[in-house]
Design a protein around this motif. Structure first.
Motif, PDB file in Angstrom:
ATOM      1  N   LEU A  12       0.795  -1.228   0.000  1.00 47.77           N
ATOM      2  CA  LEU A  12       0.000   0.000   0.000  1.00 47.77           C
ATOM      3  C   LEU A  12       0.828   1.279   0.000  1.00 47.77           C
ATOM      4  O   LEU A  12       0.369   2.306  -0.475  1.00 47.77           O
ATOM      5  CB  LEU A  12      -0.911   0.029   1.239  1.00 47.77           C
ATOM      6  CG  LEU A  12      -1.998  -1.030   1.318  1.00 47.77           C
ATOM      7  CD1 LEU A  12      -2.646  -1.006   2.689  1.00 47.77           C
ATOM      8  CD2 LEU A  12      -3.031  -0.809   0.235  1.00 47.77           C
ATOM      9  N   VAL A  13       2.035   1.245   0.539  1.00 48.08           N
ATOM     10  CA  VAL A  13       2.789   2.472   0.815  1.00 48.08           C
ATOM     11  C   VAL A  13       3.825   2.784  -0.265  1.00 48.08           C
ATOM     12  O   VAL A  13       4.178   1.935  -1.074  1.00 48.08           O
ATOM     13  CB  VAL A  13       3.487   2.386   2.195  1.00 48.08           C
ATOM     14  CG1 VAL A  13       2.465   2.224   3.302  1.00 48.08           C
ATOM     15  CG2 VAL A  13       4.487   1.260   2.238  1.00 48.08           C
ATOM     16  N   ASP A  14       4.327   4.034  -0.222  1.00 50.77           N
ATOM     17  CA  ASP A  14       5.394   4.456  -1.133  1.00 50.77           C
ATOM     18  C   ASP A  14       6.778   4.129  -0.590  1.00 50.77           C
ATOM     19  O   ASP A  14       7.739   4.060  -1.346  1.00 50.77           O
ATOM     20  CB  ASP A  14       5.310   5.976  -1.373  1.00 50.77           C
ATOM     21  CG  ASP A  14       4.105   6.355  -2.218  1.00 50.77           C
ATOM     22  OD1 ASP A  14       3.650   5.519  -3.018  1.00 50.77           O
ATOM     23  OD2 ASP A  14       3.626   7.491  -2.068  1.00 50.77           O
ATOM     24  N   ASP A  40       2.903   8.125   4.541  1.00 50.37           N
ATOM     25  CA  ASP A  40       2.146   6.950   4.096  1.00 50.37           C
ATOM     26  C   ASP A  40       0.974   6.618   5.016  1.00 50.37           C
ATOM     27  O   ASP A  40       0.203   5.700   4.737  1.00 50.37           O
ATOM     28  CB  ASP A  40       3.067   5.727   4.004  1.00 50.37           C
ATOM     29  CG  ASP A  40       4.031   5.807   2.842  1.00 50.37           C
ATOM     30  OD1 ASP A  40       3.686   6.449   1.831  1.00 50.37           O
ATOM     31  OD2 ASP A  40       5.125   5.228   2.938  1.00 50.37           O
ATOM     32  N   LYS A  43      -2.448   6.436   3.433  1.00 53.06           N
ATOM     33  CA  LYS A  43      -2.657   5.305   2.523  1.00 53.06           C
ATOM     34  C   LYS A  43      -3.008   4.037   3.275  1.00 53.06           C
ATOM     35  O   LYS A  43      -3.741   3.191   2.778  1.00 53.06           O
ATOM     36  CB  LYS A  43      -1.400   5.090   1.683  1.00 53.06           C
ATOM     37  CG  LYS A  43      -1.174   6.214   0.720  1.00 53.06           C
ATOM     38  CD  LYS A  43       0.080   6.015  -0.067  1.00 53.06           C
ATOM     39  CE  LYS A  43       0.211   7.209  -1.005  1.00 53.06           C
ATOM     40  NZ  LYS A  43       1.536   7.446  -1.450  1.00 53.06           N
ATOM     41  N   GLY A  46      -6.728   5.005   4.855  1.00 54.12           N
ATOM     42  CA  GLY A  46      -7.748   5.098   3.817  1.00 54.12           C
ATOM     43  C   GLY A  46      -8.842   6.090   4.166  1.00 54.12           C
ATOM     44  O   GLY A  46      -8.917   6.597   5.278  1.00 54.12           O
ATOM     45  N   LYS A  47      -9.690   6.369   3.184  1.00 53.54           N
ATOM     46  CA  LYS A  47     -10.801   7.292   3.411  1.00 53.54           C
ATOM     47  C   LYS A  47     -11.767   6.686   4.408  1.00 53.54           C
ATOM     48  O   LYS A  47     -12.227   5.556   4.244  1.00 53.54           O
ATOM     49  CB  LYS A  47     -11.533   7.582   2.101  1.00 53.54           C
ATOM     50  CG  LYS A  47     -10.757   8.472   1.169  1.00 53.54           C
ATOM     51  CD  LYS A  47     -11.591   8.838  -0.027  1.00 53.54           C
ATOM     52  CE  LYS A  47     -10.789   9.770  -0.924  1.00 53.54           C
ATOM     53  NZ  LYS A  47     -11.525  10.134  -2.123  1.00 53.54           N
ATOM     54  N   ILE A  51      -9.449   1.260   4.565  1.00 55.26           N
ATOM     55  CA  ILE A  51      -8.308   0.360   4.359  1.00 55.26           C
ATOM     56  C   ILE A  51      -7.917  -0.280   5.690  1.00 55.26           C
ATOM     57  O   ILE A  51      -7.663  -1.489   5.757  1.00 55.26           O
ATOM     58  CB  ILE A  51      -7.109   1.121   3.744  1.00 55.26           C
ATOM     59  CG1 ILE A  51      -7.494   1.768   2.412  1.00 55.26           C
ATOM     60  CG2 ILE A  51      -5.910   0.196   3.588  1.00 55.26           C
ATOM     61  CD1 ILE A  51      -7.805   0.809   1.301  1.00 55.26           C
TER      62      ILE A  51
END
Length: 75
Positions: A12-14, A40, A43, A46-47, A51
């Motif tokens: 999920l992360v960068d 991160d 992410k 989540g909204k 998530i």
């Protein structure tokens, strides 16, 4: 279980190199603390926490199969 959380979070992360999962025993429950890079955090959550809720659901389902009680904290 720890590896499952790491794999999902890293996808999920960068910055996957900054994903850390710590495990501790609390009463009759295993608590996993997931920490990621500050940028991160959104992410992983989540909204409206969707998530994070999905991550907890997957981990909870795996825990039921192993007959364990688990909780995932995002710190």
């Amino acid at each position: 279980m720890k590896e499952l959380i790491e794999v999902i979070a890293k996808a999920l992360v960068d910055h996957p190199e900054q994903v850390q999962v710590r495990e501790r025993q609390q009463d009759k429950m295993i608590v996993y603390q997931l920490s990621v890079a500050p940028e991160d955090m959104g992410k992983v959550i989540g909204k409206q926490g969707r998530i994070a809720k999905a991550l907890r659901t997957v981990v909870g389902a795996a825990a039921v199969k192993k007959e364990e009680r688990v909780h995932v904290e995002i710190v």
